[in-house]
Motif scaffolding. Structure first.
Motif, PDB file in Angstrom:
ATOM      1  N   PRO A  74      -0.007  -9.483  15.874  1.00 35.53           N
ATOM      2  CA  PRO A  74      -0.456  -8.222  16.470  1.00 35.53           C
ATOM      3  C   PRO A  74      -1.129  -7.334  15.438  1.00 35.53           C
ATOM      4  O   PRO A  74      -1.030  -7.578  14.231  1.00 35.53           O
ATOM      5  CB  PRO A  74       0.853  -7.589  16.957  1.00 35.53           C
ATOM      6  CG  PRO A  74       1.913  -8.169  16.099  1.00 35.53           C
ATOM      7  CD  PRO A  74       1.457  -9.553  15.730  1.00 35.53           C
ATOM      8  N   SER A  75      -1.791  -6.296  15.925  1.00 39.21           N
ATOM      9  CA  SER A  75      -2.471  -5.340  15.076  1.00 39.21           C
ATOM     10  C   SER A  75      -1.505  -4.792  14.019  1.00 39.21           C
ATOM     11  O   SER A  75      -0.370  -4.445  14.335  1.00 39.21           O
ATOM     12  CB  SER A  75      -2.999  -4.208  15.960  1.00 39.21           C
ATOM     13  OG  SER A  75      -3.712  -3.315  15.173  1.00 39.21           O
ATOM     14  N   GLY A  76      -1.970  -4.762  12.785  1.00 40.16           N
ATOM     15  CA  GLY A  76      -1.176  -4.145  11.726  1.00 40.16           C
ATOM     16  C   GLY A  76      -0.170  -5.073  11.056  1.00 40.16           C
ATOM     17  O   GLY A  76       0.580  -4.643  10.177  1.00 40.16           O
ATOM     18  N   CYS A  77      -0.158  -6.368  11.425  1.00 43.19           N
ATOM     19  CA  CYS A  77       0.856  -7.272  10.848  1.00 43.19           C
ATOM     20  C   CYS A  77       0.454  -7.781   9.469  1.00 43.19           C
ATOM     21  O   CYS A  77       1.213  -8.526   8.842  1.00 43.19           O
ATOM     22  CB  CYS A  77       1.130  -8.436  11.786  1.00 43.19           C
ATOM     23  SG  CYS A  77      -0.242  -9.601  11.855  1.00 43.19           S
ATOM     24  N   GLY A  78      -0.772  -7.431   9.028  1.00 45.92           N
ATOM     25  CA  GLY A  78      -1.158  -7.811   7.666  1.00 45.92           C
ATOM     26  C   GLY A  78      -2.133  -8.978   7.570  1.00 45.92           C
ATOM     27  O   GLY A  78      -2.409  -9.475   6.481  1.00 45.92           O
ATOM     28  N   LYS A  79      -2.720  -9.385   8.706  1.00 41.93           N
ATOM     29  CA  LYS A  79      -3.631 -10.546   8.719  1.00 41.93           C
ATOM     30  C   LYS A  79      -4.849 -10.333   7.815  1.00 41.93           C
ATOM     31  O   LYS A  79      -5.169 -11.167   6.978  1.00 41.93           O
ATOM     32  CB  LYS A  79      -4.168 -10.813  10.146  1.00 41.93           C
ATOM     33  CG  LYS A  79      -3.135 -10.943  11.206  1.00 41.93           C
ATOM     34  CD  LYS A  79      -3.773 -11.183  12.564  1.00 41.93           C
ATOM     35  CE  LYS A  79      -4.548 -10.002  13.158  1.00 41.93           C
ATOM     36  NZ  LYS A  79      -3.736  -8.869  13.592  1.00 41.93           N
ATOM     37  N   THR A  80      -5.524  -9.193   8.033  1.00 42.50           N
ATOM     38  CA  THR A  80      -6.739  -8.923   7.268  1.00 42.50           C
ATOM     39  C   THR A  80      -6.415  -8.779   5.789  1.00 42.50           C
ATOM     40  O   THR A  80      -7.141  -9.278   4.927  1.00 42.50           O
ATOM     41  CB  THR A  80      -7.418  -7.643   7.796  1.00 42.50           C
ATOM     42  OG1 THR A  80      -7.782  -7.882   9.156  1.00 42.50           O
ATOM     43  CG2 THR A  80      -8.657  -7.295   7.009  1.00 42.50           C
ATOM     44  N   THR A  81      -5.315  -8.124   5.487  1.00 42.65           N
ATOM     45  CA  THR A  81      -4.908  -7.956   4.088  1.00 42.65           C
ATOM     46  C   THR A  81      -4.691  -9.326   3.444  1.00 42.65           C
ATOM     47  O   THR A  81      -5.130  -9.574   2.320  1.00 42.65           O
ATOM     48  CB  THR A  81      -3.635  -7.088   4.013  1.00 42.65           C
ATOM     49  OG1 THR A  81      -3.905  -5.841   4.668  1.00 42.65           O
ATOM     50  CG2 THR A  81      -3.214  -6.833   2.585  1.00 42.65           C
ATOM     51  N   VAL A 104       2.839  -4.703   2.908  1.00 39.28           N
ATOM     52  CA  VAL A 104       2.027  -5.039   4.074  1.00 39.28           C
ATOM     53  C   VAL A 104       1.945  -6.564   4.192  1.00 39.28           C
ATOM     54  O   VAL A 104       1.902  -7.125   5.283  1.00 39.28           O
ATOM     55  CB  VAL A 104       0.627  -4.408   3.914  1.00 39.28           C
ATOM     56  CG1 VAL A 104      -0.351  -4.972   4.910  1.00 39.28           C
ATOM     57  CG2 VAL A 104       0.719  -2.891   4.066  1.00 39.28           C
ATOM     58  N   PHE A 108       0.873  -1.175   0.000  1.00 37.24           N
ATOM     59  CA  PHE A 108       0.000   0.000   0.000  1.00 37.24           C
ATOM     60  C   PHE A 108       0.904   1.217   0.000  1.00 37.24           C
ATOM     61  O   PHE A 108       1.737   1.349   0.899  1.00 37.24           O
ATOM     62  CB  PHE A 108      -0.908   0.024   1.232  1.00 37.24           C
ATOM     63  CG  PHE A 108      -2.015  -1.017   1.181  1.00 37.24           C
ATOM     64  CD1 PHE A 108      -2.959  -1.013   0.169  1.00 37.24           C
ATOM     65  CD2 PHE A 108      -2.096  -1.989   2.172  1.00 37.24           C
ATOM     66  CE1 PHE A 108      -3.967  -1.959   0.122  1.00 37.24           C
ATOM     67  CE2 PHE A 108      -3.105  -2.939   2.132  1.00 37.24           C
ATOM     68  CZ  PHE A 108      -4.051  -2.930   1.106  1.00 37.24           C
ATOM     69  N   GLU A 152     -11.544 -11.937  12.590  1.00 40.81           N
ATOM     70  CA  GLU A 152     -11.830 -11.571  13.987  1.00 40.81           C
ATOM     71  C   GLU A 152     -13.319 -11.708  14.286  1.00 40.81           C
ATOM     72  O   GLU A 152     -13.950 -10.737  14.732  1.00 40.81           O
ATOM     73  CB  GLU A 152     -11.392 -10.116  14.262  1.00 40.81           C
ATOM     74  CG  GLU A 152      -9.938  -9.832  13.949  1.00 40.81           C
ATOM     75  CD  GLU A 152      -9.044  -9.864  15.177  1.00 40.81           C
ATOM     76  OE1 GLU A 152      -9.531 -10.233  16.272  1.00 40.81           O
ATOM     77  OE2 GLU A 152      -7.856  -9.553  15.039  1.00 40.81           O
TER      78      GLU A 152
HETATM   79  P1  ATP Z   1      -5.716  -5.515  12.845  1.00 46.39           P
HETATM   80  O1  ATP Z   1      -5.619  -6.675  13.777  1.00 46.39           O
HETATM   81  O2  ATP Z   1      -5.485  -4.188  13.518  1.00 46.39           O
HETATM   82  O3  ATP Z   1      -6.935  -5.531  11.961  1.00 46.39           O
HETATM   83  P2  ATP Z   1      -4.122  -6.587  10.663  1.00 46.39           P
HETATM   84  O4  ATP Z   1      -2.987  -7.448  11.014  1.00 46.39           O
HETATM   85  O5  ATP Z   1      -5.358  -7.240  10.157  1.00 46.39           O
HETATM   86  O6  ATP Z   1      -4.443  -5.625  11.869  1.00 46.39           O
HETATM   87  P3  ATP Z   1      -4.152  -5.170   8.168  1.00 46.39           P
HETATM   88  O7  ATP Z   1      -5.536  -4.690   8.282  1.00 46.39           O
HETATM   89  O8  ATP Z   1      -3.865  -6.258   7.201  1.00 46.39           O
HETATM   90  O9  ATP Z   1      -3.565  -5.573   9.583  1.00 46.39           O
HETATM   91  O10 ATP Z   1      -3.250  -3.914   7.827  1.00 46.39           O
HETATM   92  C1  ATP Z   1      -1.845  -3.998   7.694  1.00 46.39           C
HETATM   93  C2  ATP Z   1      -1.255  -2.621   7.369  1.00 46.39           C
HETATM   94  O11 ATP Z   1      -1.711  -2.199   6.089  1.00 46.39           O
HETATM   95  C3  ATP Z   1      -1.688  -1.547   8.338  1.00 46.39           C
HETATM   96  O12 ATP Z   1      -0.574  -0.735   8.592  1.00 46.39           O
HETATM   97  C4  ATP Z   1      -2.763  -0.794   7.593  1.00 46.39           C
HETATM   98  O13 ATP Z   1      -2.824   0.541   7.978  1.00 46.39           O
HETATM   99  C5  ATP Z   1      -2.340  -0.940   6.152  1.00 46.39           C
HETATM  100  N1  ATP Z   1      -3.475  -0.960   5.218  1.00 46.39           N
HETATM  101  C6  ATP Z   1      -4.484  -1.861   5.205  1.00 46.39           C
HETATM  102  N2  ATP Z   1      -5.357  -1.602   4.215  1.00 46.39           N
HETATM  103  C7  ATP Z   1      -4.910  -0.501   3.596  1.00 46.39           C
HETATM  104  C8  ATP Z   1      -5.365   0.283   2.457  1.00 46.39           C
HETATM  105  N3  ATP Z   1      -6.459  -0.050   1.783  1.00 46.39           N
HETATM  106  N4  ATP Z   1      -4.619   1.361   2.109  1.00 46.39           N
HETATM  107  C9  ATP Z   1      -3.491   1.676   2.764  1.00 46.39           C
HETATM  108  N5  ATP Z   1      -3.001   0.988   3.832  1.00 46.39           N
HETATM  109  C10 ATP Z   1      -3.701  -0.080   4.234  1.00 46.39           C
END
Ligand code: ATP
Length: 335
Positions: free
Chosen positions: A35-42, A16, A11, A161
């Protein structure tokens, strides 16, 4: 088999998801933990087809579903995704919500009724079919989301989640429910969570993510009992990370809180114990939690409640060699 090969997503130029290789056997239950922000949801959205990878590919059963610029859309994958917010239709009853996906597929009316009834019975919604989402508890809404995802008979169920909006008791109950349904219908499940207890209670395989990369993959027993890095040792269940000299080793090691022996006298024989002082003691009912300062380090220990030592007292700590896990050096930062 769901296969990810060298998957990268950036991104704004920032990776990510950063070169993820993963093979998920058909019918397995996998947790993506980190942890939060590690890229799981992506990563989950890449698997679902909501995002296109910048490099690498994703395939199911040898058929390529995602590659840069070539993505089979979510509705043409045999996958269902459950979001944190459930995303139920507020103006539709339970029955209509669950039937929605089958109506879109233009299945015959009696087939729809049969499948909706079967799945609603499986998730114990059969007495609530005519209610609207606003008339349901959080746990009941979660069951509707599950029924709606499962009624279309997906090959793969993706959960992001799914329990974070529920209270602690219900969360625990729904964990078992999600696992039970998986065992009953045998689809592949990919479950995103930052809660290690949830991952351990549900999954066959845990993938620990850090800064968009896989830090360790293994069974819950592997990840908990044999963490390969300081990051995994600390993130999964909390562990002491101590210098090698404590256990006669030449590299740092991790040891679980319940594996450190807390002795109120120096033992006559056995492993040379480390002398320390109790700085904190917390009674947790079924256990006691201690913080001990020893050899310039802070060591956390969980003991049975019978072991009762006052703060300020001198103690000796034993580190059974079979419970000490040598750690690979971890680069700092990166989460
Ligand atoms: P959480 O547990 O907080 O949901 P996560 O591990 O699921 O965290 P992601 O949602 O995959 O994390 O996000 C990973 C990184 O990518 C974060 O820093 C987030 O800000 C960034 N990110 C996610 N989606 C986008 C997007 N569409 N545009 C820009 N940055 C993004």
């Amino acid at each position: 088999m769901l296969e990810l090969r060298n998957v990268v997503k950036r991104f704004g130029g920032v990776p990510v998801v950063d070169g993820v290789d993963l093979m998920i056997p058909d019918g397995a239950f996998v947790a993506l933990l980190g942890p939060s922000g590690c890229g799981k949801t992506t990563l989950l959205r890449l698997i679902a087809g909501f995002l296109s990878p910048d490099a690498g590919e994703i395939s199911v059963g040898g058929k390529r579903l995602s590659a840069p610029g070539a993505v089979v859309p979510p509705e043409r994958r045999r996958m269902s995704m459950i979001f944190q917010s459930y995303a139920l239709w507020p103006h539709m009853t339970v029955e209509q919500n669950v039937a929605y996906g089958l109506r879109l597929r233009r299945l015959p009316r009696d087939e729809i009724a049969r499948r909706v009834a079967t799945i609603c019975a499986a998730v114990q919604l059969d007495t609530l079919m005519q209610r609207y989402p606003g008339e349901l508890s959080g746990g009941q809404q979660q069951r509707v989301a599950l029924a709606r995802s499962l009624v279309v008979e997906p090959q793969t169920l993706l959960l992001d989640e799914p329990l974070s909006n529920l209270d602690a008791n219900l969360r625990e109950e729904m964990r078992f429910e999600i696992r039970r349904l998986h065992d009953e219908f045998r689809y592949t499940t990919v479950y995103v969570t930052h809660d290690q207890g949830e991952a351990m209670a549900t999954a066959d395989l845990i993938v620990v993510l850090r800064g968009g990369r896989i830090e360790q993959t293994g069974t819950p027993e592997d990840i908990y009992g044999r963490p390969r890095s300081e990051f995994v040792a600390r993130f999964v269940g909390g562990a002491n990370v101590l210098p090698g000299r404590f256990a006669g080793l030449d590299a740092p090691f991790s040891i679980r809180l319940e594996d450190v022996a807390l002795l109120s006298a120096a033992p006559a024989a056995g492993i040379a114990p480390i002398e320390g002082t109790v700085v904190r003691r917390v009674f947790l009912g079924s256990a006691r939690d201690y913080v001990v300062e020893a050899g310039g380090e802070v060591v956390r220990i969980t003991t049975p409640p019978q072991i009762d030592v006052q703060p300020g007292e001198r103690v000796w700590l034993g580190f059974p060699p079979e419970r000490c896990h040598r750690l690979e050096p971890t680069a700092s930062g990166g989460e």
